[in-house]
Write a protein that holds these residues in place. Structure first.
Motif, mmCIF file in Angstrom:
data_model
loop_
_atom_site.group_PDB
_atom_site.id
_atom_site.type_symbol
_atom_site.label_atom_id
_atom_site.label_comp_id
_atom_site.label_asym_id
_atom_site.label_seq_id
_atom_site.Cartn_x
_atom_site.Cartn_y
_atom_site.Cartn_z
ATOM 1 N N THR A 281 0.828 -1.369 0.187
ATOM 2 C CA THR A 281 0.037 -0.103 0.173
ATOM 3 C C THR A 281 0.922 1.138 0.192
ATOM 4 O OG1 THR A 281 -0.247 0.161 2.474
ATOM 5 C CG2 THR A 281 -1.723 -1.361 1.143
ATOM 6 N N GLU A 282 0.167 2.241 -0.305
ATOM 7 C CA GLU A 282 0.901 3.620 -0.329
ATOM 8 C C GLU A 282 1.621 4.023 1.034
ATOM 9 O OE1 GLU A 282 -0.563 8.000 -0.643
ATOM 10 O OE2 GLU A 282 -0.898 7.153 -2.540
ATOM 11 N N ASP A 283 0.959 3.881 2.009
ATOM 12 C CA ASP A 283 1.371 3.904 3.416
ATOM 13 C C ASP A 283 2.370 3.056 3.862
ATOM 14 O OD1 ASP A 283 -0.435 6.072 3.948
ATOM 15 O OD2 ASP A 283 -1.900 4.982 5.066
ATOM 16 N N GLU A 284 2.313 1.827 3.399
ATOM 17 C CA GLU A 284 3.415 0.953 3.678
ATOM 18 C C GLU A 284 4.647 1.052 2.898
ATOM 19 O OE1 GLU A 284 1.421 -3.379 4.276
ATOM 20 O OE2 GLU A 284 1.826 -2.698 2.157
ATOM 21 N N ILE A 285 4.442 1.866 1.717
ATOM 22 C CA ILE A 285 5.732 2.121 1.113
ATOM 23 C C ILE A 285 6.363 3.542 1.594
ATOM 24 C CG2 ILE A 285 6.675 3.073 -1.199
ATOM 25 C CD1 ILE A 285 4.494 1.465 -2.570
ATOM 26 N N ALA A 286 5.581 4.251 2.183
ATOM 27 C CA ALA A 286 5.972 5.581 2.784
ATOM 28 C C ALA A 286 6.820 5.389 4.027
ATOM 29 C CB ALA A 286 4.924 6.640 2.990
ATOM 30 N N GLY A 287 6.096 4.410 4.701
ATOM 31 C CA GLY A 287 6.750 4.105 6.084
ATOM 32 C C GLY A 287 7.943 3.115 6.008
ATOM 33 N N LEU A 288 8.053 2.332 4.882
ATOM 34 C CA LEU A 288 9.296 1.474 5.037
ATOM 35 C C LEU A 288 10.173 2.493 4.305
ATOM 36 C CD1 LEU A 288 7.447 -1.691 3.344
ATOM 37 C CD2 LEU A 288 8.765 -1.218 5.892
ATOM 38 N N LEU A 289 9.844 3.378 3.461
ATOM 39 C CA LEU A 289 11.003 4.221 3.096
ATOM 40 C C LEU A 289 11.615 5.073 4.104
ATOM 41 C CD1 LEU A 289 9.637 5.807 -0.355
ATOM 42 C CD2 LEU A 289 11.568 4.260 0.008
ATOM 43 N N THR A 290 10.589 5.622 5.031
ATOM 44 C CA THR A 290 11.092 6.438 6.299
ATOM 45 C C THR A 290 12.107 5.420 6.843
ATOM 46 O OG1 THR A 290 8.985 7.440 6.213
ATOM 47 C CG2 THR A 290 10.610 7.564 8.147
ATOM 48 N N THR A 291 11.827 4.353 7.461
ATOM 49 C CA THR A 291 12.394 3.432 8.115
ATOM 50 C C THR A 291 13.982 3.165 7.327
ATOM 51 O OG1 THR A 291 10.354 2.380 8.965
ATOM 52 C CG2 THR A 291 12.515 1.068 9.350
ATOM 53 N N VAL A 292 13.650 2.736 6.260
ATOM 54 C CA VAL A 292 15.031 2.441 5.545
ATOM 55 C C VAL A 292 16.028 3.541 5.485
ATOM 56 C CG1 VAL A 292 14.483 2.681 3.026
ATOM 57 C CG2 VAL A 292 16.210 0.967 3.730
ATOM 58 N N LEU A 293 15.577 4.744 5.459
ATOM 59 C CA LEU A 293 16.355 6.031 5.381
ATOM 60 C C LEU A 293 16.944 6.250 6.466
ATOM 61 C CD1 LEU A 293 17.478 8.443 3.962
ATOM 62 C CD2 LEU A 293 15.378 9.773 4.579
ATOM 63 N N PHE A 294 16.056 5.813 7.813
ATOM 64 C CA PHE A 294 16.846 6.137 9.070
ATOM 65 C C PHE A 294 17.885 5.149 9.202
ATOM 66 C CE2 PHE A 294 16.989 4.884 13.586
ATOM 67 C CZ PHE A 294 17.145 6.034 14.138
ATOM 68 N N GLY A 295 17.740 4.052 8.770
ATOM 69 C CA GLY A 295 18.853 3.051 8.916
ATOM 70 C C GLY A 295 20.256 3.237 7.982
ATOM 71 N N ALA A 296 19.619 3.770 7.035
ATOM 72 C CA ALA A 296 20.842 4.004 5.777
ATOM 73 C C ALA A 296 21.607 5.408 6.178
ATOM 74 C CB ALA A 296 20.382 4.047 4.545
#
Length: 500
Positions: A281-296
């Motif tokens: 979903t759009e919300d899943e993608i947005a949330g996962l992008l935020t999470t991976v940016l934090f990690g990276a």
């Protein structure tokens, strides 16, 4: 109302809410504790407990200096010991002989969800630690797909371009806060490779500001009170909402265009869940992008900065890293940096790895035990860690154990050289800066690539001198960073390669 009176009233309201929330949490913990007292472990030996005051236990000491406390108690009590606080317990498994249980235990026995559920307050609901384990595993597979070797090879060109462009803005000489500069270039690289071209070209300034507010909203208090109405949390929540809105616009535009890109965003858009075939979903993608940016971004920028601090403090290793660049340039030409060339940078790799050993951004990791755990300590004792406890391991302590590492507090990148390989001295979990076992960070290869790319460019194009004191740790966030500024003098130059 007078501003002073208004501020006073706001502080009273916040204080009252904090008091009520604290009491509620204490009651909940005490109920959990009292419920667990009925389970008798009298016939089995429990881990030794750190002596502490009633009720609050060792919480105050832990908050004042968790790593020093863990190190001291390891020396006094051994590799397995328990800290009590507020009727609850954390049992520490320190060292490769015992941390196997935490890093390789099945989710049904060693769970992350109970201890990291608070991250939903920062990154949002419906993914990561806010969903069942089976769904979380699928979401991890999306990241793994985006970080496969062939993807990583394609990212290197983007990394090199970002580093060149950023540092081209430096003058012929000057003084900079290298910590800030490295934070910016790592954000550029992470955004281009993971968030996509659209964010990098059009929205990066906005993303950088919002991401700063999001990260600053992950305070130590956020672990216990993730929704406490404090200014940092309010800024965090506004930042997350705005990031999701921005990402949502980009997701819809890319889908509508039919265009495909080589980035993590495309992997998230294209993925279909194995269980039911539904798209993300759009919300899943947005949330996962935020999470991976934090990690990276967050952890990589910290490690990039520590790498520089140690190299500039210990100049003989800096000289060795520069000499390696000369040899590689002699073999491949002055300008070539790609995935294969980065793979040849063994000296630089060891310098990064040693900085990460000494300064892991995530110094402690936690699990929740759902089953009694039988542990044989390094000292040979057989202990039982009862279920219903938090279990923890510490890279900051385990990475400096003297029976694993020679002169463990010294900066010595050569400890990883062939013939020494101290990171394997006591088995696969001798080095846990990126976690270990089946919970090893899937982004470690990406992190090494971007850090190598940045430092290869700096070593080839600048003379650098540290002009501020060697930095301390910054403990005011969920990850441990570099405190204050890292002031560095630079002079632009081009490496001279013999024979050219």
């Amino acid at each position: 109302m007078h501003p002073t009176a208004d501020n006073h009233q706001q502080r009273l309201i916040a204080g009252a809410m904090l008091l009520v929330t604290t009491i509620a949490v204490i009651i909940k913990l005490l109920l959990l504790w009292s419920g667990s007292r009925g389970r008798s472990h009298s016939h089995r030996r429990l881990p030794p407990t750190i002596p502490a005051m009633p009720v609050i236990g060792g919480l105050v000491r832990f908050m004042r200096g968790p790593i020093s406390m863990i190190r001291e108690e390891y020396m006094r009590l051994g590799s397995v010991f328990t800290l009590g606080f507020l009727g609850h317990k954390i049992t520490f498994l320190i060292g490769p002989e015992v941390s196997e249980h935490l890093f390789n235990g099945p989710e049904s026995e060693m769970s992350q969800q109970e201890v990291y559920g608070f991250t939903a307050a920062a990154f949002g609901r419906g993914f990561a630690f806010d969903v069942p384990y089976s769904v979380r595993q699928e979401q991890i597979r999306i990241f793994a797909e985006g970080l496969r070797r062939n993807k990583l090879r394609s990212y290197v060109g983007l990394m090199v371009c970002e580093a060149k462009e950023y540092f081209s803005k430096w003058g012929e000489s000057g003084t900079v806060d290298l910590k800030h500069e490295l934070e910016q270039v790592i954000l550029l690289i992470s955004s281009r490779c993971l968030l996509g071209r659209e964010v990098r070209e059009n929205l990066l300034d906005d993303v950088a500001t919002l991401f700063h507010d999001l990260c600053n909203g992950m305070q130590p208090v956020s672990v216990i009170f993730p929704y406490l109405p404090i200014p940092a949390h309010r800024r965090r929540d506004r930042a997350r909402q705005r990031l999701w809105e921005m990402f949502g616009t980009i997701i819809r535009a890319r889908k509508a265009s039919g265009r495909s890109e080589e980035d993590m965003l495309q992997c998230l858009i294209d993925y279909r869940y194995k269980k039911d075939g539904r798209p993300t979903t759009e919300d899943e993608i947005a949330g996962l992008l935020t999470t991976v940016l934090f990690g990276a971004q967050e952890t990589s920028s910290i490690t990039t900065t520590w790498t520089g601090a140690y190299l500039l403090q210990f100049r003989r290793y800096l000289a060795a890293a520069v000499e390696e660049q000369k040899e590689i340039m002699k073999r491949h030409g002055d300008g070539r940096i790609d995935h294969d060339v980065l793979a040849e940078m063994d000296v630089l790799y060891r310098c990064i790895k040693e900085a990460l050993r000494l300064q892991p951004p995530t110094p402690i990791v936690f699990r929740w035990s759902h089953a009694d755990l039988a542990v044989t300590t390094r000292e040979g004792e057989e202990l039982i860690v009862p279920k219903g406890q938090i279990v923890a391991a510490s890279a900051a302590v385990a990475n400096r154990l003297p029976h694993v590492y020679k002169d463990p507090d010294a900066y010595d990148p050569d400890r990883f050289a062939p013939g020494r390989s101290e990171d394997k001295a006591a088995g696969a979990l001798s080095y846990i800066s990126f976690g270990g076992g089946k919970h090893r960070c899937i982004g470690d290869a990406f992190a090494y690539l971007e850090i190598k790319t940045v430092w290869a460019h700096l070593l080839r194009n600048f003379e650098l001198e540290l002009v501020s004191p060697f930095p301390d740790n910054e403990w005011n966030s969920m990850v441990v960073g570099v405190k204050g500024k890292l002031m560095v003098k630079y002079t632009r130059r081009k490496l001279v390669v013999d024979g050219n």
